[in-house]
Design a protein around this motif. Structure first.
Motif, short mmCIF file in Angstrom:
data_model
loop_
_atom_site.label_atom_id
_atom_site.label_comp_id
_atom_site.label_asym_id
_atom_site.label_seq_id
_atom_site.Cartn_x
_atom_site.Cartn_y
_atom_site.Cartn_z
N VAL A 1 3.31 -29.04 -93.65
CA VAL A 1 2.30 -29.08 -95.24
C VAL A 1 2.92 -30.98 -95.43
O VAL A 1 2.02 -31.47 -95.68
N VAL A 2 3.86 -31.15 -95.93
CA VAL A 2 5.05 -32.31 -96.37
C VAL A 2 4.38 -33.54 -94.85
O VAL A 2 3.50 -34.63 -95.27
N ARG A 3 3.84 -33.04 -93.59
CA ARG A 3 3.65 -34.24 -92.39
C ARG A 3 1.81 -34.22 -92.81
O ARG A 3 1.45 -35.30 -92.96
N ARG A 4 1.36 -33.45 -92.68
CA ARG A 4 -0.60 -33.42 -93.60
C ARG A 4 -0.38 -34.09 -94.64
O ARG A 4 -1.49 -34.96 -95.01
N LEU A 5 0.32 -34.26 -95.66
CA LEU A 5 -0.11 -34.46 -97.33
C LEU A 5 0.09 -36.35 -96.50
O LEU A 5 -0.47 -36.80 -97.09
N VAL A 6 1.44 -37.08 -96.26
CA VAL A 6 2.30 -38.37 -95.42
C VAL A 6 0.57 -38.98 -94.93
O VAL A 6 0.53 -40.58 -94.97
N ILE A 7 0.19 -38.12 -94.30
CA ILE A 7 -0.12 -38.67 -93.51
C ILE A 7 -1.49 -38.86 -93.43
O ILE A 7 -3.14 -39.27 -93.29
N LEU B 1 4.30 -22.10 -99.87
CA LEU B 1 4.68 -22.70 -100.75
C LEU B 1 4.35 -22.92 -101.59
O LEU B 1 4.39 -24.27 -102.25
N ARG B 2 4.06 -21.95 -102.52
CA ARG B 2 3.65 -22.12 -104.58
C ARG B 2 3.93 -22.04 -104.34
O ARG B 2 4.42 -23.49 -105.76
N PRO B 3 5.80 -21.40 -104.24
CA PRO B 3 6.97 -21.83 -105.50
C PRO B 3 7.69 -23.24 -105.01
O PRO B 3 7.07 -24.11 -104.19
N ALA B 4 8.44 -24.08 -105.83
CA ALA B 4 8.65 -25.21 -105.32
C ALA B 4 10.09 -24.76 -104.60
O ALA B 4 9.99 -23.33 -104.73
N GLY B 5 9.91 -25.80 -104.43
CA GLY B 5 11.41 -26.16 -103.03
C GLY B 5 12.62 -25.23 -103.40
O GLY B 5 13.20 -24.09 -102.75
N HIS B 6 13.01 -25.09 -104.13
CA HIS B 6 14.35 -24.96 -104.76
C HIS B 6 14.37 -23.46 -105.73
O HIS B 6 15.17 -22.86 -106.15
N ASP B 7 13.42 -22.96 -105.91
CA ASP B 7 12.43 -21.78 -107.03
C ASP B 7 12.56 -20.28 -105.28
O ASP B 7 12.20 -20.95 -103.94
N PRO C 1 -6.62 -36.96 -106.28
CA PRO C 1 -6.36 -38.38 -105.51
C PRO C 1 -4.32 -38.43 -105.58
O PRO C 1 -4.32 -38.40 -105.11
N GLY C 2 -4.63 -38.59 -107.24
CA GLY C 2 -3.00 -38.88 -107.64
C GLY C 2 -2.15 -37.97 -107.55
O GLY C 2 -0.99 -38.21 -107.33
N ALA C 3 -2.81 -36.78 -107.59
CA ALA C 3 -2.43 -35.56 -107.35
C ALA C 3 -1.89 -34.87 -105.72
O ALA C 3 -0.62 -35.11 -105.77
N LEU C 4 -2.62 -35.50 -105.05
CA LEU C 4 -1.90 -35.51 -103.40
C LEU C 4 -1.10 -36.54 -102.66
O LEU C 4 -0.29 -36.47 -102.68
N LEU C 5 -1.22 -38.13 -104.10
CA LEU C 5 -0.08 -38.73 -103.65
C LEU C 5 1.48 -37.98 -104.41
O LEU C 5 2.08 -38.78 -103.39
N SER C 6 0.83 -38.15 -105.54
CA SER C 6 2.58 -37.31 -105.83
C SER C 6 2.95 -36.43 -105.48
O SER C 6 4.00 -36.75 -104.77
N ALA C 7 2.66 -36.00 -104.28
CA ALA C 7 2.53 -34.49 -103.62
C ALA C 7 2.93 -35.51 -102.06
O ALA C 7 4.68 -34.64 -101.64
N ASP D 1 4.13 -27.46 -103.49
CA ASP D 1 3.54 -26.82 -104.37
C ASP D 1 2.33 -28.08 -105.26
O ASP D 1 1.74 -26.87 -106.61
N ARG D 2 3.03 -28.49 -105.33
CA ARG D 2 2.41 -29.61 -106.40
C ARG D 2 0.72 -29.66 -105.71
O ARG D 2 0.08 -29.47 -106.80
N VAL D 3 0.33 -29.73 -104.85
CA VAL D 3 -1.23 -28.96 -104.29
C VAL D 3 -1.55 -27.27 -105.35
O VAL D 3 -2.98 -27.55 -105.15
N ALA D 4 -0.82 -26.83 -104.57
CA ALA D 4 -1.00 -25.63 -104.64
C ALA D 4 -1.78 -25.73 -106.88
O ALA D 4 -2.48 -24.87 -106.61
N ARG D 5 -1.18 -25.31 -106.92
CA ARG D 5 -1.08 -26.17 -109.48
C ARG D 5 -2.24 -26.99 -108.99
O ARG D 5 -2.37 -26.18 -109.81
N GLN D 6 -2.18 -27.33 -108.05
CA GLN D 6 -3.55 -28.73 -108.74
C GLN D 6 -4.51 -28.06 -108.09
O GLN D 6 -6.04 -27.64 -109.23
#
Length: 379
Positions: free
Chosen positions: A140-146, A210-216, A303-309, A316-321
């Protein structure tokens, strides 16, 4: 004007000031604008003057004054104020026009709404362990940055688990490639892909990972399959399905969405004007609120939420959005039904409400797609 439009407008003002030799400082790659916090002034705020003050060898207040002159005349910007040590605060002009611009952007871009080119100059390589949560997160990180214009590859320390493919995960290479690498190391799921697929299926499994933050710790119990409000995944997908059902219902009643209806004097609520306020879009002390406002703001901020993620490698930021959009959608839907009731005839208000509902459905579908989760038309 959307937040992304405003960010580009401020960046153009910086470039103009530098080109005109009014400001001697490097032009930043991007300018960040944020929605004004409670008690603040205007709709959005920006700290670019403070950022440029030291390289420009000028007080931040002077930099802010230079930029204010060049932003205030831009279309869509109603007022620019300088607050505190040099913050720029923007009040956007003609909020109804701004809302229509957001809805038009969603309609034109479809599932790609929120994608951009902020990372177009970056080539990224992600590396993860042979573990299901790390694999899904890296995917998913790859999808987001692409989606933000970057080029990206993913590698795994060892050969992939064959069941990862059933979760929609692909890996470009195995072994340890040469640096530089960005490691993807969330808390392990404690289960294999095969076990999760058998218990939850691919969509619920991906959401749980994916929903929890990576450290959770990932929550991967049967609650992910519950069809009720307590299950955020169900609520997000149901909001999408409900938005699509509204479009089908409107077609049966012979009308379609019309973003231009936001110029109508009664686009949302009952009574003489939206939200029951006689001047909901004008200047003055009356706040622009109501059931539609939170949903419109979330769609504008998507758009800002996706860029931040993408920048923070945080699915997890996308899921919360998406959860926030779904919550606002139901609040709007229940307060301002997009479909007429009983013998009521469709009006401009219904067409405007339907346009907003459809935009919410598109945002939900696009966000779920980035997470690799299906957005069913029916639930």
């Amino acid at each position: 004007m959307t937040p992304a439009d405003l960010s580009r407008t401020v960046l153009r003002a910086v470039r103009r000031a530098v080109d005109e030799d009014a400001l001697r400082a490097p032009v930043p790659a991007r300018v960040r604008v944020e929605r004004t916090r409670p008690g603040g002034s205007g709709d959005y705020a920006c700290a670019v003057a403070l950022q440029l003050a030291r390289p420009a060898a000028l007080p931040a207040l002077e930099v802010a004054r230079i930029l204010r002159e060049r932003v205030a005349s831009e279309p869509g910007v109603g007022r620019v104020e300088i607050t505190g040590p040099g913050f720029l605060s923007f009040t956007l002009d003609a909020p109804a026009e701004s809302d229509r611009a957001v809805l038009d952007a969603v309609r034109e871009q479809g599932l790609d709404y929120g994608h951009g080119d902020a990372l177009r100059d970056e080539t990224l390589r992600f590396h993860h362990a042979r573990e299901v949560r790390a694999a899904v997160t890296a995917d998913v990180v790859r999808r987001l940055v692409i989606a933000q214009g970057a080029r990206a590859r993913v590698s795994c320390e060892e050969a992939s688990d064959p069941d990862w493919a059933r979760l929609g995960v692909t890996v470009d290479a195995h072994g340890t490639p040469p640096a530089p690498l960005t490691g993807i190391r969330p808390v392990p799921a404690g289960a294999t892909a095969g076990e999760l697929l058998e218990r939850l299926g691919p969509d619920a499994a991906r959401w749980g990972l994916l929903r929890p933050a990576g450290h959770d710790r990932a929550v991967l119990g049967p609650e992910l399959l519950v069809q009720g409000e307590a299950n955020p995944l169900f609520r997000v997908r149901y909001a999408h399905a409900r938005a699509r059902a509204l479009t089908r219902g409107a077609a049966l009643l012979g009308f379609t969405a019309e973003p231009a209806a936001y110029g109508d004097p009664t686009p949302y609520g009952e009574g003489p004007a939206p939200y029951g306020d006689p001047t909901p879009y004008g200047a003055g002390p009356v706040p622009r609120d109501g059931a539609a406002r939170p949903l419109l703001d979330l769609i504008a901020d998507h758009p800002g939420a996706l860029l931040s993620a993408a920048r923070h490698r945080a699915p997890d930021r996308v899921a919360r959005q998406l959860e926030a959009v779904a919550h606002a959608f139901f609040g709007f839907h229940d307060s301002c039904p997009p479909l007429p009731a009983g013998d009521e005839k469709p009006s401009a208000a219904h067409r405007a409400r339907l346009a907003l509902a459809e935009a919410a459905g598109t945002v939900l579908a696009g966000g779920l797609s980035l997470l690799g989760i299906r957005a069913p038309e029916h639930l």
